[in-house]
Design an enzyme around this catalytic site. Structure first.
Site, PDB file in Angstrom:
ATOM      1  N   SER A 368       0.809  -1.221   0.000  1.00 11.59           N
ATOM      2  CA  SER A 368       0.000   0.000   0.000  1.00 11.59           C
ATOM      3  C   SER A 368       0.839   1.265   0.000  1.00 11.59           C
ATOM      4  O   SER A 368       0.499   2.245  -0.668  1.00 11.59           O
ATOM      5  CB  SER A 368      -0.907   0.019   1.232  1.00 11.59           C
ATOM      6  OG  SER A 368      -1.722  -1.119   1.271  1.00 11.59           O
ATOM      7  N   ASN A 581       3.657   8.331   5.778  1.00 11.45           N
ATOM      8  CA  ASN A 581       3.273   8.016   4.400  1.00 11.45           C
ATOM      9  C   ASN A 581       2.188   8.966   3.917  1.00 11.45           C
ATOM     10  O   ASN A 581       1.951  10.018   4.507  1.00 11.45           O
ATOM     11  CB  ASN A 581       2.784   6.571   4.330  1.00 11.45           C
ATOM     12  CG  ASN A 581       1.495   6.377   5.104  1.00 11.45           C
ATOM     13  OD1 ASN A 581       1.355   6.890   6.215  1.00 11.45           O
ATOM     14  ND2 ASN A 581       0.540   5.655   4.542  1.00 11.45           N
ATOM     15  N   CYS A 583      -0.949   8.744   4.146  1.00  8.30           N
ATOM     16  CA  CYS A 583      -2.114   8.882   5.021  1.00  8.30           C
ATOM     17  C   CYS A 583      -1.730   8.952   6.501  1.00  8.30           C
ATOM     18  O   CYS A 583      -2.594   8.800   7.366  1.00  8.30           O
ATOM     19  CB  CYS A 583      -3.090   7.727   4.782  1.00  8.30           C
ATOM     20  SG  CYS A 583      -3.609   7.562   3.065  1.00  8.30           S
ATOM     21  N   THR A 584      -0.480   9.140   6.807  1.00  6.50           N
ATOM     22  CA  THR A 584       0.078   9.415   8.134  1.00  6.50           C
ATOM     23  C   THR A 584      -0.073   8.281   9.143  1.00  6.50           C
ATOM     24  O   THR A 584       0.035   8.522  10.344  1.00  6.50           O
ATOM     25  CB  THR A 584      -0.493  10.724   8.759  1.00  6.50           C
ATOM     26  OG1 THR A 584      -1.812  10.527   9.228  1.00  6.50           O
ATOM     27  CG2 THR A 584      -0.436  11.883   7.773  1.00  6.50           C
ATOM     28  N   GLU A 585      -0.252   7.040   8.688  1.00  2.24           N
ATOM     29  CA  GLU A 585      -0.338   5.942   9.653  1.00  2.24           C
ATOM     30  C   GLU A 585       0.919   5.061   9.672  1.00  2.24           C
ATOM     31  O   GLU A 585       1.053   4.222  10.558  1.00  2.24           O
ATOM     32  CB  GLU A 585      -1.571   5.067   9.385  1.00  2.24           C
ATOM     33  CG  GLU A 585      -1.430   4.018   8.291  1.00  2.24           C
ATOM     34  CD  GLU A 585      -1.706   4.559   6.908  1.00  2.24           C
ATOM     35  OE1 GLU A 585      -1.991   3.757   5.997  1.00  2.24           O
ATOM     36  OE2 GLU A 585      -1.649   5.796   6.733  1.00  2.24           O
ATOM     37  N   ILE A 770     -12.195   0.314   1.106  1.00  2.00           N
ATOM     38  CA  ILE A 770     -12.519  -1.041   1.549  1.00  2.00           C
ATOM     39  C   ILE A 770     -13.649  -1.037   2.575  1.00  2.00           C
ATOM     40  O   ILE A 770     -14.379  -2.023   2.692  1.00  2.00           O
ATOM     41  CB  ILE A 770     -11.276  -1.799   2.071  1.00  2.00           C
ATOM     42  CG1 ILE A 770     -10.658  -1.119   3.285  1.00  2.00           C
ATOM     43  CG2 ILE A 770     -10.261  -1.983   0.957  1.00  2.00           C
ATOM     44  CD1 ILE A 770      -9.545  -1.926   3.929  1.00  2.00           C
TER      45      ILE A 770
END
Length: 966
Positions: A368, A581, A583-585, A770
């Site tokens: 991802s 990244n 999306c900051t996770e 998802i």
């Protein structure tokens, strides 16, 4: 009350109506289908008459002479006609109900609530009257369907009724006759097969707002369209089947599907070497019925394999293809494929989008996220941009660490010139991301990170502005601040902050915690002594103010915290986390030689919760299988650059997350803004953490620990809950509850004994797509609205909170007026008097919840997570003081990162009937002052303008172009 679309202007209505008649009517050639099946020419003046009567019914006869009403009716009529012209189909025919839908829509958009409500009630009354009437109507003429060769064949009414009836089976509150009636009004003689397949789908969609189960009906009708395409394509001749017939045909179809996919070079030939009899026997056709319309349409548009636009992959074949791809290197690969398939097709767990796109194909790029560090030389810079393109090509999301690139004005030895800084290169990276759009499946997306001490930080903050030199703007790239603790301490102390060029302070990039503070203060002393050439000193609170101002105005850069990411990193013995990244996770090490890779998937919390609470046994089974699937991704993965392969095989990080958190709370009757919700966030994440770490240890015992395990925090017995104390030791305080419920001591000893298969195990991703597939709420987000239109790359979809509808039905409160009120109040129940207070609390929407509750719940989760979480923050009435308090509290609570700041525009959701058309969310420009509090004298007021639509007010909810919303 009498409101008719067919009435002629008479009496009190004449002045208004005749004025409307002076306006040109619609383009000649348009017709109206009346309810008796006859057609009449389209006449816009009759719309004006109907609107006039609606106002007369509510406001009395004085409305007839009112210029205000006259102008309102004229404007509304223009809106209705314009909407109808946009929606015109071939044949230029509108049904009378479609026209009335648009009239109702225009009234709602115009916020004429009382008139709209009267109009809704009148339509319902007339519908009931027609339904109860016994008068015989003229027989409907027999319709014909146009075949592929152009011949006209009798329309198969029996099959249409059978398909609609089958789609409505076993669903509460569904009336198949209603769907059929709505379908037939959109049929015409000579309709094509594709239009005939679409008609019942559209018919069911219009009913979703009245009963959420119609979302399942719409999906099942879409399935019929998909089955015809798929069966015909793999058989090479015209084929169709009902859902019941597929029970006996799925196995044969699956074999033919594999052969077709392999021949088209879309499926890996290795899949054909599985024991296909065993695999096909494990397919569960009934699980095709689990989809809601949004989920299945998303799969249809973007995930299912196709040849030249013709889909030939049915849902259970899709899940089995993904599962077989993930099991390809297992010893008993059939058993594992079936195990993985059961987890995916049950919606207990869902793999990330790249895995779903590419597993089982010839290019299985399943990961991802990719994180890179950009070097401070032209070769390194343009290699990073090329790497971005290669990684994005197969659906990877990108996070780039640009901090090493020297700042504006820094000396360049090779040319004896001065650097133009980091911004021009960011412009190139921005345009590259747009050019590489992941095969049209979703837009390429990248996030640039810069540390707060970089001398170009202020220009970096301006990148997303719509004003200024466009050559120094990146309108498409996401940006994020990488903030050290020392900066936050200077903000709190109202101290100064010095900006440096990294070519003169190279070690700051790799330092954090006390070591960073020591080096930073040494460079400040050198700058004061004149030993550095490029530096600038600012008030820390002024820079903080600008960071928050830009975040509010443009939605960027996000606020992420360097020290917690590194101090709590299990891998701080072999590198440094330089950024997160897209999306900051994700919080993984990067360097010139290693591109960090993360492999994501999410547990569907809804599937593991009942009104009795969390099902721990089922959750443990799910997490164990999911961790095996994620670990397999690492070995199967198609790597486009060697640095990514090297890092992924060496450290083997994965990111198990969750989705459906808000739904899980509502299923248990727990309000999001409550201590009970915070406790549930804590307990559920603790369980996921415990099972994920245990599963990775099991895999290490079976397959071996990852190669860089020795020296890691894991090897020292420091689990995520323990690393929290490492962070606390570097700060004066950290506001995190330390409660533990499970047997962590035993697990700690096991990890030290057998090792870990994965350097990192958990990360909570946005799950925007998802979660749609599974039909649950997104990630850890609070509910956006209880009735709204969701926009994504597959179109616009009516979304209704089925749990709210269930509870309103139980109290006898679900009716047309309630639907109208929900639309008027933008999906909020808070302002509807009829709704009891307990339901108002339970179904409070994101902007009605104090953002402090989001921080508290996130803090409880973060103590269990070895990476981070995509945490959106919602603020209904943003101000400098509120934003300052919010982000300081996030830092104090030990959070590693935050994501989008979402604020609300002056007008919110479109006032839409959602019948026959799905509206779009409106965002309009509003202005608000940004003043950040400082311990010393107040700084001048900065006024920021929330950008309209394109950039949105901080972030436009459900922007189809936004990675977070995909």
């Amino acid at each position: 009350m009498s409101i008719s679309m067919q009435s002629e202007p008479t009496g009190a209505n004449a002045p208004l109506a005749l004025a409307s008649e002076r306006r040109p009517t619609a383009e000649p050639g348009y017709s109206i289908i009346k309810r008796n099946g006859g057609t009449v020419p389209f006449d816009a003046s009759k719309i004006a008459v109907a609107l006039t009567k609606a106002f007369l019914a509510v406001e009395g006869s004085k409305a007839a002479a009112s210029r205000r009403v006259h102008e309102t009716v004229e404007a509304l009529t223009d809106d209705v006609v314009a909407a109808l012209m946009r929606r015109a189909r071939d044949g230029r025919v509108f049904h009378i109900e479609e026209v009335q839908d648009q009239v109702e829509l225009a009234l709602m958009r115009g916020e004429h609530q009382r008139v709209a409500r009267a109009y809704v009630l009148y339509r319902e009354e007339r519908t009931r009257e027609r339904a109860s009437a016994t008068t015989e109507v003229a027989a409907t003429p027999k319709l014909r369907m146009k075949g592929q060769d152009g011949t006209l064949l009798p329309l198969d009414e029996a099959r249409l009724e059978a398909i609609v009836g089958e789609a409505c089976e076993d669903l509460d509150g569904i009336v198949s006759a209603t769907v059929l009636t709505e379908t037939r009004r959109n049929l015409y003689d000579g309709i094509s097969q594709d239009e005939l397949a679409l008609a019942p789908i559209l018919a069911a969609r219009t009913l979703v707002e009245t009963e959420p189960n119609y979302a399942y009906v719409s999906a099942r009708l879409l399935l019929d369209k998909l089955r015809r395409q798929a069966l015909t394509h793999v058989a090479g001749r015209s084929e169709q089947a009902t859902q019941h017939e597929m029970e006996g045909r799925y196995a044969d179809y699956f074999r033919a599907y594999l052969n077709r996919g392999i021949a088209a070079e879309l499926i890996d030939p290795e899949l054909a070497r599985f024991d296909l009899a065993r695999i096909a026997a494990a397919l569960k056709p009934a699980r095709d019925l689990k989809f809601q319309y949004l989920g299945l349409q998303t799969l249809y548009d973007r995930y299912f394999l196709h040849e030249h636009g013709t889909r030939f992959e049915l849902p259970q074949a899709f899940f089995m293809r993904v599962a077989m791809g993930l099991a390809a290197r297992e010893i008993d690969r059939e058993a594992r494929a079936i195990e993985f398939y059961d987890l995916l097709s049950s919606f207990d767990f869902m793999a990330s989008t790249p895995t779903l796109f590419n597993s089982g194909t010839l290019r299985p790029q399943l990961s991802s996220c990719f994180l890179t560090t950009v070097s401070d030389d032209l070769d390194g810079i343009f290699k990073s941009i090329k790497d971005n393109a290669l990684l994005a090509k197969y659906s990877g999301g990108l996070g780039n660490d640009w901090t090493p690139v020297r700042g504006l004005g820094a000396h360049i030895k090779g040319t004896n010139g001065e650097s133009q800084g980091v911004v021009p290169f960011l412009k190139v990276a921005n345009d590259t991301a747009i050019a590489v759009n992941q095969g049209g499946k979703r837009k390429g997306a990248v996030c640039a990170y810069l540390e707060t001490w970089h001398v170009d930080i202020e220009e970096f903050l301006d990148l997303r502005k719509n004003t200024g030199d466009d050559r120094r703007r990146t309108h498409d790239m996401n940006t994020a601040n990488w903030v050290p603790d020392l900066f936050m301490e200077r903000v709190e102390a109202n101290g100064d902050w010095t900006l440096f060029s990294p070519n003169e302070t190279p070690d700051l990039h790799d330092l954090y915690g006390p070591a960073f503070k020591t080096a930073y203060e040494r460079y400040e002393a050198r700058a004061a002594a004149g030993e550095l050439k490029v530096f600038r000193t600012v008030r820390a609170v002024d820079l903080w103010r600008k960071m928050l101002t830009m975040l509010f105005e443009t939605g960027h850069p996000w606020i992420t915290f360097k020290d917690p990411c590194n101090i709590r990193s299990p891998q701080n013995h072999v590198g440094v986390v330089h950024s997160s990244n897209l999306c900051t996770e994700i919080t993984l090490n990067t360097s010139r030689d290693e591109v960090a890779v993360c492999n994501l998937g999410s547990v569907n919390l809804v599937a593991h919760v009942s009104d009795k609470g969390l099902d721990f046994a089922r959750l443990e089974r799910t997490v164990k299988v999911a961790m095996r699937m994620l670990d397999n991704v690492i070995d199967i993965n198609f790597y486009t650059i060697p640095e990514a392969r090297r890092a992924n095989l060496r450290h083997r990080p994965v990111g198990l997350g969750l989705m459906g958190f808000a739904d899980a709370l509502q299923m248990q009757g727990i309000a999001y803004a409550s201590d009970a919700a915070v406790e549930f966030a804590d307990a559920s994440m603790e369980a996921i953490s415990y099972y994920a770490i245990s599963a990775s240890a099991d895999l290490a015992e079976e397959r071996g620990a990852y190669s860089s395990f020795p020296g890691s925090l894991w090897s020292k017995g420091a689990l995520p809950i323990d690393s929290l104390e490492l962070l606390a030791a570097t700060r004066s305080e950290i506001e995190v509850d330390r409660t533990q419920r499970l047997d962590w001591g035993t697990l700690r000893q096991r990890v030290m004994s057998v090792g870990m298969r994965n350097s990192n195990t958990m990360a909570i991703a946005p799950t925007a797509t998802i979660s749609n597939i599974c039909g649950v709420s997104q990630s850890i987000e609070p509910g956006y609205q209880n009735l709204f239109v969701k926009s994504n790359m597959s179109g616009d979809f009516t979304v209704v909170n089925a749990l709210l509808v269930r509870d309103l039905k139980a109290r006898g409160l679900w009716d047309e007026v309630m639907i109208s009120d929900l639309k008027y109040f933008d999906g909020s129940v808070g302002q509807i008097d009829r709704i009891p207070d307990d339901l108002k609390a339970l179904y409070a929407t994101a902007f009605e919840i104090d953002a402090g509750w989001l921080i508290r719940a996130a803090s409880r989760r973060q103590k269990w997570i070895d990476q981070a979480q995509s945490l959106n923050l919602y603020i209904a009435n943003p101000s400098g003081k509120a934003l300052d308090a919010l982000y300081r509290s996030a830092w104090r609570a030990g959070l590693k990162t935050t994501y989008y700041l979402r604020s609300r525009s002056a007008t919110h959701v479109e006032k839409s009937t959602l019948k026959g058309t799905d509206g779009k969310l409106n965002a309009v420009a509003v202005s608000a002052p940004i003043v950040v509090a400082a311990p010393a004298e107040p700084a001048p007021v900065r006024t920021g303008l929330v950008l309209p639509v394109i950039d949105g007010p901080a972030c436009l909810i459900d922007d189809p172009d936004c990675e977070a919303c995909q």
